[in-house]
Motif scaffolding. Structure first.
Motif, PDB file in Angstrom:
ATOM      1  N   ILE A  73       0.849  -1.188   0.000  1.00  0.00           N
ATOM      2  CA  ILE A  73       0.000   0.000   0.000  1.00  0.00           C
ATOM      3  C   ILE A  73       0.886   1.240   0.000  1.00  0.00           C
ATOM      4  N   PHE A  74       0.710   2.066  -1.042  1.00  0.00           N
ATOM      5  CA  PHE A  74       1.391   3.359  -1.099  1.00  0.00           C
ATOM      6  C   PHE A  74       0.380   4.443  -0.786  1.00  0.00           C
ATOM      7  N   VAL A  75       0.696   5.300   0.201  1.00  0.00           N
ATOM      8  CA  VAL A  75      -0.188   6.388   0.599  1.00  0.00           C
ATOM      9  C   VAL A  75       0.296   7.676  -0.059  1.00  0.00           C
ATOM     10  N   GLU A  76      -0.606   8.345  -0.756  1.00  0.00           N
ATOM     11  CA  GLU A  76      -0.283   9.594  -1.436  1.00  0.00           C
ATOM     12  C   GLU A  76       0.480  10.538  -0.504  1.00  0.00           C
ATOM     13  N   GLY A  77       1.565  11.103  -1.035  1.00  0.00           N
ATOM     14  CA  GLY A  77       2.351  12.057  -0.262  1.00  0.00           C
ATOM     15  C   GLY A  77       3.436  11.433   0.592  1.00  0.00           C
ATOM     16  N   SER A  78       3.419  10.107   0.768  1.00  0.00           N
ATOM     17  CA  SER A  78       4.470   9.455   1.562  1.00  0.00           C
ATOM     18  C   SER A  78       5.732   9.310   0.713  1.00  0.00           C
ATOM     19  N   PRO A  79       6.895   9.166   1.339  1.00  0.00           N
ATOM     20  CA  PRO A  79       8.145   9.080   0.565  1.00  0.00           C
ATOM     21  C   PRO A  79       8.203   7.868  -0.356  1.00  0.00           C
ATOM     22  N   PRO A 108       2.019   2.135 -15.686  1.00  0.00           N
ATOM     23  CA  PRO A 108       2.344   3.412 -15.024  1.00  0.00           C
ATOM     24  C   PRO A 108       1.339   4.507 -15.404  1.00  0.00           C
ATOM     25  N   PHE A 109       0.194   4.532 -14.718  1.00  0.00           N
ATOM     26  CA  PHE A 109      -0.871   5.458 -15.079  1.00  0.00           C
ATOM     27  C   PHE A 109      -0.482   6.914 -14.849  1.00  0.00           C
ATOM     28  N   ASP A 110       0.472   7.158 -13.946  1.00  0.00           N
ATOM     29  CA  ASP A 110       0.906   8.530 -13.707  1.00  0.00           C
ATOM     30  C   ASP A 110       2.243   8.828 -14.368  1.00  0.00           C
ATOM     31  N   LEU A 111       2.608   7.982 -15.339  1.00  0.00           N
ATOM     32  CA  LEU A 111       3.779   8.192 -16.185  1.00  0.00           C
ATOM     33  C   LEU A 111       5.034   8.492 -15.363  1.00  0.00           C
ATOM     34  N   LEU A 151      14.272  -2.612  -2.672  1.00  0.00           N
ATOM     35  CA  LEU A 151      13.370  -2.162  -3.732  1.00  0.00           C
ATOM     36  C   LEU A 151      12.232  -1.309  -3.166  1.00  0.00           C
ATOM     37  N   ARG A 152      11.985  -0.158  -3.806  1.00  0.00           N
ATOM     38  CA  ARG A 152      10.956   0.764  -3.346  1.00  0.00           C
ATOM     39  C   ARG A 152      10.125   1.283  -4.520  1.00  0.00           C
ATOM     40  N   TYR A 153       8.866   1.589  -4.209  1.00  0.00           N
ATOM     41  CA  TYR A 153       7.989   2.266  -5.180  1.00  0.00           C
ATOM     42  C   TYR A 153       7.551   3.591  -4.584  1.00  0.00           C
ATOM     43  N   THR A 154       7.503   4.638  -5.429  1.00  0.00           N
ATOM     44  CA  THR A 154       6.950   5.920  -5.000  1.00  0.00           C
ATOM     45  C   THR A 154       6.166   6.533  -6.138  1.00  0.00           C
ATOM     46  N   ASN A 155       5.295   7.473  -5.778  1.00  0.00           N
ATOM     47  CA  ASN A 155       4.494   8.180  -6.781  1.00  0.00           C
ATOM     48  C   ASN A 155       4.466   9.651  -6.384  1.00  0.00           C
ATOM     49  N   LEU A 156       4.943  10.504  -7.281  1.00  0.00           N
ATOM     50  CA  LEU A 156       5.074  11.928  -6.977  1.00  0.00           C
ATOM     51  C   LEU A 156       3.852  12.741  -7.378  1.00  0.00           C
ATOM     52  N   ALA A 157       2.838  12.084  -7.955  1.00  0.00           N
ATOM     53  CA  ALA A 157       1.671  12.812  -8.448  1.00  0.00           C
ATOM     54  C   ALA A 157       0.847  13.363  -7.293  1.00  0.00           C
TER      55      ALA A 157
END
Length: 385
Positions: A73-79, A108-111, A151-157
């Motif tokens: 689970i990735f929470v928006e705004g988290s690192p 990758p929906f947010d490119l 290994l990490r995933y992040t989303n900057l959107a």
């Protein structure tokens, strides 16, 4: 004779029948035919290697990736979210050293905002491009595992697409490639509603209690508190609705603000039937906060109930409403003096009458006179002088 000497026999079957072959030769000179002559061919078996077993061994020589089945689970705004529990193994790594691990975001929906990362180690390099993370170089399988464990995933959107991301992982050695394994990353949005905090960010809760002094007219009910407005989505609001939820007599209770403060372009509309005061117009959060600080309440009739009033405040940014903040108005009553209305239904409160010399006594009040006290049902004395 030369042609006959060039004749050959061959059998191309993988597992031929080993029965002896007899090949017959005859010749003819146009008039007579020779007798039959034969060549006997014995088929000799060869001990072939067990090719099926070899193929199975080749299959078992490929690296193996194991990945958790439960989504991350990735929470928006988290690192980032750490993609833990992914392992790589290769039982033939001594013969075919591991050379490459690729990790691909397949959707990758947010490119460019969808990002994978890992920490290099030893002689292993880590690069991320085109939604693919590569771990390559010369190192032991333990070295590869050490990098893979970071290994990490992040989303900057801001407001990312919430479709779960599929992250596919493949390992390769010098000869073979593992079966792809995938992990899921669920995207959870932050609560990004506007915030109305009447008692300020440094105090728990968002509500306040204020005392209204009877008879003092219009009184500020928020300016004495360090109230704050904020909006994590943008720096503007579209409106704020302020509602007196439990009036005793709506026509005698008023809410008001000063919309001219700090040159604001915000407008205000008050509905004295519903008790709703609405602030309107797209404006910076700071302008709405300045106008909200000027909010006043007035009770214009001392005969109304003194039950605490609840005034709710809700902000809207065009996308979401804030949670409700409440200002509770309690009352500090003042002991009002008794009131005479000597002339009853007539104008004013005093009474005028005529007394004729030597005549009978006359009444000093109208027959409809009233005497009342808004604070008490009894009096301690009455003086006539």
């Amino acid at each position: 004779e030369e042609v006959a000497s060039l004749i050959q026999y061959q059998n191309t079957a993988d597992e031929p029948d080993f029965t002896v072959r007899t090949i017959t030769f005859t010749a003819n000179d146009g008039l007579l035919e020779s007798q039959e002559y034969t060549t006997t061919v014995n088929l000799l078996p060869v001990n072939d290697p067990p090719r099926l077993q070899i193929e199975l061994d080749i299959g078992n020589m490929a690296p193996v990736i194991i990945a958790p089945q439960d989504p991350f689970i990735f929470v928006e705004g988290s690192p980032f979210v750490h993609l833990t529990g992914v392992t790589v193994s290769d039982q033939f790594t001594s013969k075919f050293p591991l050379r490459l691990i690729t990790v691909l975001i397949t959707n990758p929906f947010d490119l460019l905002n969808d990002i994978l990362s890992a920490q290099p180690y030893g002689n292993l390099n880590v690069e991320f491009a085109n939604f693919t993370l590569t771990i390559d170089g010369h190192g032991s399988i333990g070295d590869f595992q050490r990098v893979l464990s970071t290994l990490r995933y992040t989303n900057l959107a801001k407001g990312p697409d919430t479709t779960p991301r599929i992250v596919e992982i493949i390992a390769q050695d010098e000869n073979f490639e593992s079966d792809p394994m995938s992990v899921l990353v669920d995207i959870k949005l932050q609560d990004r509603r506007p915030i109305v905090d009447l008692n300020g960010p440094g105090v728990p809760g968002t509500d306040v209690v204020v005392t209204y002094i009877e008879g003092n007219g219009s009184q500020s009910i928020l300016d004495q508190f360090p109230l704050s407005l904020s909006n994590r989505r943008s720096n503007v609001l579209l409106n704020i609705e302020i509602t007196l939820t439990n009036p005793s007599n709506m026509s005698l209770e008023l809410l008001d603000v000063d919309i001219t403060v700090n040159g604001s372009n915000i407008t205000a509309e008050y509905d004295n039937i519903t008790g709703a005061l609405e602030l309107l117009g797209e404006a910076p959060v700071a302008e709405y906060e300045a106008v909200l600080r000027t909010l006043t309440y007035e009770l214009v009739d001392n005969t109304s109930s003194y039950e605490p009033r609840l005034i709710t405040i809700v902000a809207f940014d065009g996308n979401q409403f804030s949670l409700e903040a409440v200002s509770m108005v309690t009352f500090d009553s003042v002991n009002d003096p008794p009131l005479f209305d000597l002339n009853g239904d007539g104008f004013g409160y005093n009474f005028v009458t005529d007394f004729t010399e030597n005549g009978p006594p006359v009444a000093l009040t109208d027959v409809n006179m009233t005497l009342f006290d808004v604070d008490n049902t009894s009096l301690s004395s009455l003086t006539v002088t």
